[in-house]
Scaffold this motif. Sequence first.
Motif, PDB file in Angstrom:
ATOM      1  N   PRO A   1       0.828  -1.213   0.000  1.00 10.80           N
ATOM      2  CA  PRO A   1       0.000   0.000   0.000  1.00 10.80           C
ATOM      3  C   PRO A   1       0.860   1.260   0.000  1.00 10.80           C
ATOM      4  CG  PRO A   1       0.084  -0.955   2.189  1.00 10.80           C
ATOM      5  CD  PRO A   1       0.833  -1.895   1.304  1.00 10.80           C
ATOM      6  N   VAL A   2       1.312   1.657  -1.175  1.00 10.22           N
ATOM      7  CA  VAL A   2       2.311   2.718  -1.304  1.00 10.22           C
ATOM      8  C   VAL A   2       1.648   4.069  -1.561  1.00 10.22           C
ATOM      9  CG1 VAL A   2       4.305   3.507  -2.626  1.00 10.22           C
ATOM     10  CG2 VAL A   2       3.998   1.062  -2.179  1.00 10.22           C
ATOM     11  N   ILE A   3       2.170   5.110  -0.898  1.00  9.98           N
ATOM     12  CA  ILE A   3       1.751   6.484  -1.133  1.00  9.98           C
ATOM     13  C   ILE A   3       2.943   7.244  -1.688  1.00  9.98           C
ATOM     14  CG2 ILE A   3       0.791   8.581  -0.112  1.00  9.98           C
ATOM     15  CD1 ILE A   3      -0.250   6.870   2.178  1.00  9.98           C
ATOM     16  N   ASN A   4       2.736   7.978  -2.783  1.00  7.28           N
ATOM     17  CA  ASN A   4       3.800   8.780  -3.364  1.00  7.28           C
ATOM     18  C   ASN A   4       4.336   9.771  -2.334  1.00  7.28           C
ATOM     19  OD1 ASN A   4       4.383  11.607  -4.863  1.00  7.28           O
ATOM     20  ND2 ASN A   4       5.114   9.907  -6.107  1.00  7.28           N
ATOM     21  N   GLY A   5       5.656   9.823  -2.198  1.00  4.82           N
ATOM     22  CA  GLY A   5       6.275  10.640  -1.160  1.00  4.82           C
ATOM     23  C   GLY A   5       5.967  12.122  -1.276  1.00  4.82           C
ATOM     24  N   GLN A   6       6.095  12.683  -2.478  1.00  5.09           N
ATOM     25  CA  GLN A   6       5.870  14.112  -2.630  1.00  5.09           C
ATOM     26  C   GLN A   6       4.397  14.471  -2.481  1.00  5.09           C
ATOM     27  OE1 GLN A   6       7.889  16.249  -5.643  1.00  5.09           O
ATOM     28  NE2 GLN A   6       9.888  15.452  -5.063  1.00  5.09           N
ATOM     29  N   THR A   7       3.512  13.574  -2.895  1.00  2.33           N
ATOM     30  CA  THR A   7       2.086  13.790  -2.676  1.00  2.33           C
ATOM     31  C   THR A   7       1.777  13.848  -1.184  1.00  2.33           C
ATOM     32  OG1 THR A   7       1.504  12.659  -4.730  1.00  2.33           O
ATOM     33  CG2 THR A   7      -0.226  12.848  -3.067  1.00  2.33           C
ATOM     34  N   LEU A   8       2.411  12.958  -0.434  1.00  5.32           N
ATOM     35  CA  LEU A   8       2.214  12.912   1.010  1.00  5.32           C
ATOM     36  C   LEU A   8       2.753  14.169   1.677  1.00  5.32           C
ATOM     37  CD1 LEU A   8       1.389  11.509   3.575  1.00  5.32           C
ATOM     38  CD2 LEU A   8       3.335   9.972   3.343  1.00  5.32           C
ATOM     39  N   ILE A   9       3.919  14.623   1.234  1.00  3.17           N
ATOM     40  CA  ILE A   9       4.495  15.857   1.779  1.00  3.17           C
ATOM     41  C   ILE A   9       3.555  17.032   1.541  1.00  3.17           C
ATOM     42  CG2 ILE A   9       6.361  17.544   1.537  1.00  3.17           C
ATOM     43  CD1 ILE A   9       8.231  15.209   0.868  1.00  3.17           C
ATOM     44  N   GLN A  10       3.073  17.166   0.307  1.00  6.28           N
ATOM     45  CA  GLN A  10       2.198  18.286  -0.025  1.00  6.28           C
ATOM     46  C   GLN A  10       0.926  18.270   0.814  1.00  6.28           C
ATOM     47  OE1 GLN A  10       1.522  19.406  -4.158  1.00  6.28           O
ATOM     48  NE2 GLN A  10       3.324  18.256  -4.788  1.00  6.28           N
ATOM     49  N   ARG A  11       0.372  17.085   1.035  1.00  7.80           N
ATOM     50  CA  ARG A  11      -0.858  17.007   1.812  1.00  7.80           C
ATOM     51  C   ARG A  11      -0.621  17.377   3.275  1.00  7.80           C
ATOM     52  NH1 ARG A  11      -6.070  15.050   0.922  1.00  7.80           N
ATOM     53  NH2 ARG A  11      -7.288  15.883   2.648  1.00  7.80           N
ATOM     54  N   MET A  12       0.499  16.944   3.830  1.00 10.35           N
ATOM     55  CA  MET A  12       0.812  17.309   5.209  1.00 10.35           C
ATOM     56  C   MET A  12       0.996  18.817   5.344  1.00 10.35           C
ATOM     57  SD  MET A  12       3.165  14.385   7.006  1.00 10.35           S
ATOM     58  CE  MET A  12       4.630  14.698   6.008  1.00 10.35           C
ATOM     59  N   LEU A  13       1.689  19.418   4.385  1.00 12.67           N
ATOM     60  CA  LEU A  13       1.923  20.857   4.440  1.00 12.67           C
ATOM     61  C   LEU A  13       0.639  21.638   4.192  1.00 12.67           C
ATOM     62  CD1 LEU A  13       5.371  21.129   2.610  1.00 12.67           C
ATOM     63  CD2 LEU A  13       4.908  21.070   5.059  1.00 12.67           C
ATOM     64  N   THR A  14      -0.215  21.133   3.326  1.00  9.00           N
ATOM     65  CA  THR A  14      -1.485  21.802   3.052  1.00  9.00           C
ATOM     66  C   THR A  14      -2.349  21.877   4.302  1.00  9.00           C
ATOM     67  OG1 THR A  14      -1.492  21.102   0.730  1.00  9.00           O
ATOM     68  CG2 THR A  14      -3.616  21.706   1.687  1.00  9.00           C
ATOM     69  N   ASP A  15      -2.358  20.810   5.083  1.00  4.93           N
ATOM     70  CA  ASP A  15      -3.209  20.730   6.276  1.00  4.93           C
ATOM     71  C   ASP A  15      -2.466  21.022   7.577  1.00  4.93           C
ATOM     72  OD1 ASP A  15      -5.140  19.956   4.467  1.00  4.93           O
ATOM     73  OD2 ASP A  15      -5.014  17.821   4.959  1.00  4.93           O
ATOM     74  N   SER A  16      -1.128  21.170   7.512  1.00  9.16           N
ATOM     75  CA  SER A  16      -0.308  21.288   8.729  1.00  9.16           C
ATOM     76  C   SER A  16      -0.619  20.164   9.701  1.00  9.16           C
ATOM     77  CB  SER A  16      -0.514  22.652   9.414  1.00  9.16           C
ATOM     78  OG  SER A  16       0.094  23.679   8.691  1.00  9.16           O
ATOM     79  N   LYS A  17      -0.628  18.935   9.180  1.00  4.60           N
ATOM     80  CA  LYS A  17      -0.907  17.769  10.011  1.00  4.60           C
ATOM     81  C   LYS A  17       0.107  16.667   9.722  1.00  4.60           C
ATOM     82  CE  LYS A  17      -5.868  18.391  10.752  1.00  4.60           C
ATOM     83  NZ  LYS A  17      -7.217  17.780  10.622  1.00  4.60           N
ATOM     84  N   ASN A  18       0.550  16.032  10.771  1.00  9.81           N
ATOM     85  CA  ASN A  18       1.505  14.931  10.653  1.00  9.81           C
ATOM     86  C   ASN A  18       0.736  13.638  10.392  1.00  9.81           C
ATOM     87  OD1 ASN A  18       3.508  13.027  10.832  1.00  9.81           O
ATOM     88  ND2 ASN A  18       4.040  13.465  12.961  1.00  9.81           N
ATOM     89  N   TYR A  19       0.417  13.383   9.135  1.00 13.12           N
ATOM     90  CA  TYR A  19      -0.349  12.194   8.783  1.00 13.12           C
ATOM     91  C   TYR A  19       0.493  10.913   8.887  1.00 13.12           C
ATOM     92  CZ  TYR A  19      -4.094  15.197   7.057  1.00 13.12           C
ATOM     93  OH  TYR A  19      -5.110  16.109   6.958  1.00 13.12           O
ATOM     94  N   ILE A  20       1.806  11.057   8.964  1.00 14.04           N
ATOM     95  CA  ILE A  20       2.680   9.883   9.045  1.00 14.04           C
ATOM     96  C   ILE A  20       2.712   9.325  10.461  1.00 14.04           C
ATOM     97  CG2 ILE A  20       5.059   9.083   8.783  1.00 14.04           C
ATOM     98  CD1 ILE A  20       5.335  11.170   6.539  1.00 14.04           C
ATOM     99  N   GLY A  21       2.753  10.209  11.444  1.00 18.72           N
ATOM    100  CA  GLY A  21       2.749   9.755  12.826  1.00 18.72           C
ATOM    101  C   GLY A  21       3.969  10.192  13.609  1.00 18.72           C
ATOM    102  N   GLU A  22       3.912   9.989  14.908  1.00 16.36           N
ATOM    103  CA  GLU A  22       5.000  10.337  15.806  1.00 16.36           C
ATOM    104  C   GLU A  22       6.183   9.386  15.588  1.00 16.36           C
ATOM    105  OE1 GLU A  22       1.849   9.762  16.696  1.00 16.36           O
ATOM    106  OE2 GLU A  22       1.238  11.857  16.923  1.00 16.36           O
TER     107      GLU A  22
END
Length: 329
Positions: free
Chosen positions: A149-170
């Motif tokens: 279940p792979v998520i594109n790295g840059q897509t993930l970065i952009q989404r975290m920055l867009t929402d200011s949320k750590n979707y990856i985890g602690e």
Amino acid sequence: MTPLVSILLPTFDRPQYLEQALVSALNQTYPHIEIIICDNSQNDATEQVVNSYLTSPNGSKIKYVRNKANIGPTANQQKCFRLAKGEYINYLMDDDLLHPRKIERMLPYLTGNPKIGLVTSLKQIIDHSGEPVRISTTPPFKLSTLKKPVINGQTLIQRMLTDSKNYIGEPTTVLFRKADLLEPFGTFGGKQAHNNVDVASWIALLVKKDAVFLEEPLSSFRKHPTQLTNTLLSKMGCQCDWIDVTLLAKKQRIFDDSSTLVKIINRLGKIVLNNFSNWNEATHGLYLDELLDRVHQLAVVSEKSKKLSSLAEDLKKLTQQLEAQRKPA
């Protein structure tokens, strides 16, 4: 050969929680691990707990280092990393827990797959006594139903920055390859994070790689009143960190859509306008230079976009207001 995984356990004056964390590391079903404990504690309680496990059947897996003085949480995390001999790294915060099969379940997604920068998962939220509260919410991504279940790295970065949320985890939630982290833990683009040390490193790992997200809780994140994230200084540091990583991501051309960057800058700017003056007064101007630096950087970026011209003017006015609050030397 079975690769060595280093479980890094930085700690400070939490002997009871530390013991629970250590037991969860020792109970890993994946056998080839080492546990690095770097202790910032001000008394001997933690050392006594660790010593009681050194003679246990898996005690040889433990490497304990007592710091002569408290070097701070980030430096302690980085010290653990330097001492690690494993090919793979999993941090374990001293108030969190690992699922017994965490390493066993995550490691296959990294071995033999250099395109994967990190593996993370859902987590169990627990209270101060360790009782389950809830399972963390699935992140807002369409996860693949394939074997990986792979998520594109840059897509993930952009989404975290867009929402200011750590979707990856602690830190506890993530397993990654040691050689992939080219900067000290908590650093991105040469900038050391104040609060979001995990976010900084996750972004650094994903600039050129992808992530795997497993939809099963493989760690437990403890929420309790003594967490540093509950303080005003933490909120201030956190906001400064989101500004820093956003502007550094811009420099590394992570944003493939200028409208996405405009949206993020506009949102960050509004947060700054609504909070920085009050935060400066509440902290008696002790961090004025840090706040002004972020206001200035956002103003410079905003000036370059017609859509952000109004924000740029408001940020300039805020600069004047903050300077007026500066106490005479």
